[in-house]
Design an enzyme around this catalytic site. Structure first.
Site, short mmCIF file in Angstrom:
data_model
loop_
_atom_site.label_atom_id
_atom_site.label_comp_id
_atom_site.label_asym_id
_atom_site.label_seq_id
_atom_site.Cartn_x
_atom_site.Cartn_y
_atom_site.Cartn_z
N ASP A 23 40.51 32.56 41.14
CA ASP A 23 39.83 33.84 41.21
C ASP A 23 39.35 33.98 42.66
O ASP A 23 38.42 33.31 43.08
CB ASP A 23 38.66 33.86 40.21
CG ASP A 23 37.93 35.21 40.20
OD1 ASP A 23 37.98 35.93 41.21
OD2 ASP A 23 37.30 35.51 39.17
N TYR A 38 32.24 32.81 36.97
CA TYR A 38 31.70 34.16 36.80
C TYR A 38 31.37 34.38 35.30
O TYR A 38 32.19 34.08 34.43
CB TYR A 38 32.75 35.18 37.27
CG TYR A 38 32.36 36.61 36.97
CD1 TYR A 38 31.32 37.23 37.67
CD2 TYR A 38 33.00 37.34 35.99
CE1 TYR A 38 30.96 38.53 37.39
CE2 TYR A 38 32.64 38.65 35.71
CZ TYR A 38 31.62 39.25 36.41
OH TYR A 38 31.26 40.53 36.14
N LYS A 67 35.20 44.55 43.89
CA LYS A 67 34.27 43.97 44.86
C LYS A 67 34.74 44.25 46.30
O LYS A 67 34.74 45.37 46.71
CB LYS A 67 34.11 42.47 44.57
CG LYS A 67 33.88 42.16 43.07
CD LYS A 67 32.58 42.72 42.51
CE LYS A 67 32.49 42.65 40.99
NZ LYS A 67 32.77 41.35 40.39
N ARG A 121 52.22 54.33 31.63
CA ARG A 121 51.67 52.99 31.38
C ARG A 121 52.54 51.92 32.03
O ARG A 121 52.06 50.93 32.55
CB ARG A 121 51.52 52.75 29.87
CG ARG A 121 50.89 51.42 29.56
CD ARG A 121 50.39 51.23 28.12
NE ARG A 121 50.82 52.17 27.13
CZ ARG A 121 52.02 52.19 26.53
NH1 ARG A 121 52.94 51.30 26.84
NH2 ARG A 121 52.30 53.10 25.63
C1 LIG Z 1 33.18 40.89 39.12
C2 LIG Z 1 33.98 39.68 38.96
C3 LIG Z 1 34.95 39.58 37.94
C4 LIG Z 1 35.18 40.67 36.93
O1 LIG Z 1 35.63 41.85 37.51
P1 LIG Z 1 35.33 43.31 36.94
O2 LIG Z 1 36.07 44.19 37.90
O3 LIG Z 1 33.84 43.52 36.96
O4 LIG Z 1 35.88 43.35 35.56
C5 LIG Z 1 35.70 38.42 37.88
N1 LIG Z 1 35.51 37.39 38.73
C6 LIG Z 1 34.58 37.46 39.71
C7 LIG Z 1 34.40 36.30 40.62
C8 LIG Z 1 33.78 38.58 39.85
O5 LIG Z 1 32.84 38.63 40.81
#
Ligand SMILES: *Cc1c(COP(=O)(O)O)cnc(C)c1O
Length: 390
Positions: free
Chosen positions: A175, A104, A200, A52
């Site tokens: 983000d 988001y 993504k 961990r």
């Molecule tokens: C998908 C996404 C998240 C969350 O990520 P996960 O991997 O699905 O938990 C956060 N911010 C943005 C802009 C996203 O597209």
């Protein structure tokens, strides 16, 4: 950091943190599937004690991500939301957060339904930095920025927002999921923390979930490292390995996503069944200046609004969505394959209709994650999906 930090983006993506395995010479970082590490004698170990806290595959990913975002420290998590959750946990109780209103949905839910007892959040239009200044209170600790925004692909000026936020002692979190570290590096524009859903573009193949936080500040890094171990939302070694594998081709993929998206956006722009196209490639004037200063390219996300009467917008959108063949109707984005989505009923369904429509997220709005397929095939698919069906 070693001399590889001087290298170009793709060289760093392939090499930083990824020297041949010291034990075997394996050229590719192995998947270290172990929960614990044997100590030579009491108190003598190689820096790895328990899975961990540390894992070599995870460390390779973190080292590479830090380099690509121009940060000193990166931490990888089980998902993008797990990473965002750790950022919120850094705050003292009863803190105030200011976030862009194009947030988001999952982060909005994290703020409103997980941390709502401990922290209050104000959502403002960050295209106007006076709105930010007016929302700041004595207990405001964080400015949370997403740029480009989802689904309308606005681009906010990180440098300007950071200036206002820092004048009031706020930390700036960006983000960077939509842009990826190839197109944008917010730490260089004054942000204090970058978060990613590596699910993504970074992973890039729609086959693994993950998240990351990248920072420069050593004290902030110590607290994140503590929470990563103490709360335990770590990325597993196999997931770290898949993400690292995706990362190596990020630059190539982003170039192709961007080139394909520009052609798709131009095609949509001249199409009689399309009222409006949202894509940074069409920016002019001040917006263009911000874009050119802040981003290396426009990325692979496009939204567009169908022409026609508002009364039938949902039906019309449903018909169009049903006809796509290459574009899969799916949540998510950033994979090699093209996806199509309907923000009003999918990603942004949790936002009340009136608020949603005020922001321009109407029933006729369609969002594309343009993949890296041959663009002629993508254009043909869009043409047949839009083709006169009434
Ligand atoms: C998908 C996404 C998240 C969350 O990520 P996960 O991997 O699905 O938990 C956060 N911010 C943005 C802009 C996203 O597209």
């Amino acid at each position: 950091m070693d001399e590889t930090t001087q290298h170009g983006f793709t060289t760093r993506a392939i090499h930083v943190g990824q020297a041949p395995d010291p034990a075997t010479g394996a050229t590719i970082v192995p998947i270290y599937a172990t929960s614990t590490y044997t100590q030579e004698s009491l108190g003598h170990h190689k820096g790895f004690e328990y899975g961990r806290g540390d894992n070599p595959t995870r460390l390779a990913l973190e080292t590479a991500l830090a380099s690509l975002e121009y940060g000193r420290h990166a931490f990888a998590f089980a998902s993008g939301l797990a990473a965002c959750d750790v950022v919120v946990r850094l705050l003292p109780p009863q803190s105030h957060i200011i976030a862009g209103h194009d947030l988001y949905g999952g982060v909005y839910r994290l703020f409103q339904q997980v941390h709502q007892e401990s922290h209050k959040v104000t959502y403002v239009d960050l295209s106007d930095s006076t709105q930010l200044a007016n929302a700041i209170r004595p207990e405001t600790k964080i400015l949370w920025v997403e740029t480009p925004t989802n689904p309308l692909l606005q681009v906010y000026d990180i440098e300007k927002l950071a200036e206002v936020a820092h004048a009031h002692g706020l930390l700036v979190v960006v983000d960077n999921t939509f842009a990826s570290p190839y197109l944008q590096n917010p730490l260089r524009n004054g942000a204090d923390m970058v978060v990613h859903s590596t699910t993504k573009y970074i992973g890039g193949h729609s086959d693994v979930l993950g998240g990351a936080i990248v920072v420069n500040d050593d004290q902030l890094a110590d607290r994140i490292k503590f929470l990563q171990n103490a709360a335990g939302a770590i990325i597993g070694p196999f997931e770290a390995w898949l993400t690292l594998r995706g990362l190596k081709t990020l630059a190539l993929r982003m170039e192709r996503h961007t080139a394909n998206a520009m052609k798709v956006a131009e095609f949509l722009h001249q199409h009689p069944r399309v009222r409006q196209v949202y894509y940074p490639g069409f920016f002019e004037g001040a917006a263009r200046t911000i874009l050119d200063r802040q981003m290396k390219g426009c990325g692979g996300m496009i939204s567009f609004e169908l022409a026609g009467s508002a009364d039938h917008a949902l039906e019309t959108a449903k018909k169009v969505l049903a006809k796509f063949r290459l574009f899969s109707l799916a949540e998510s984005l950033g994979g090699v394959e093209s996806l199509v989505g309907h923000p009003a009923t999918m990603t942004h369904a949790a936002i009340p209709r009136s608020t949603r429509e005020e922001r321009g997220i109407r029933d006729g709005l369609i969002r594309l994650s343009v993949g890296i397929e041959d663009v002629a095939d993508l254009l043909a698919d869009i043409a047949q999906a839009l083709g006169g069906d009434h």
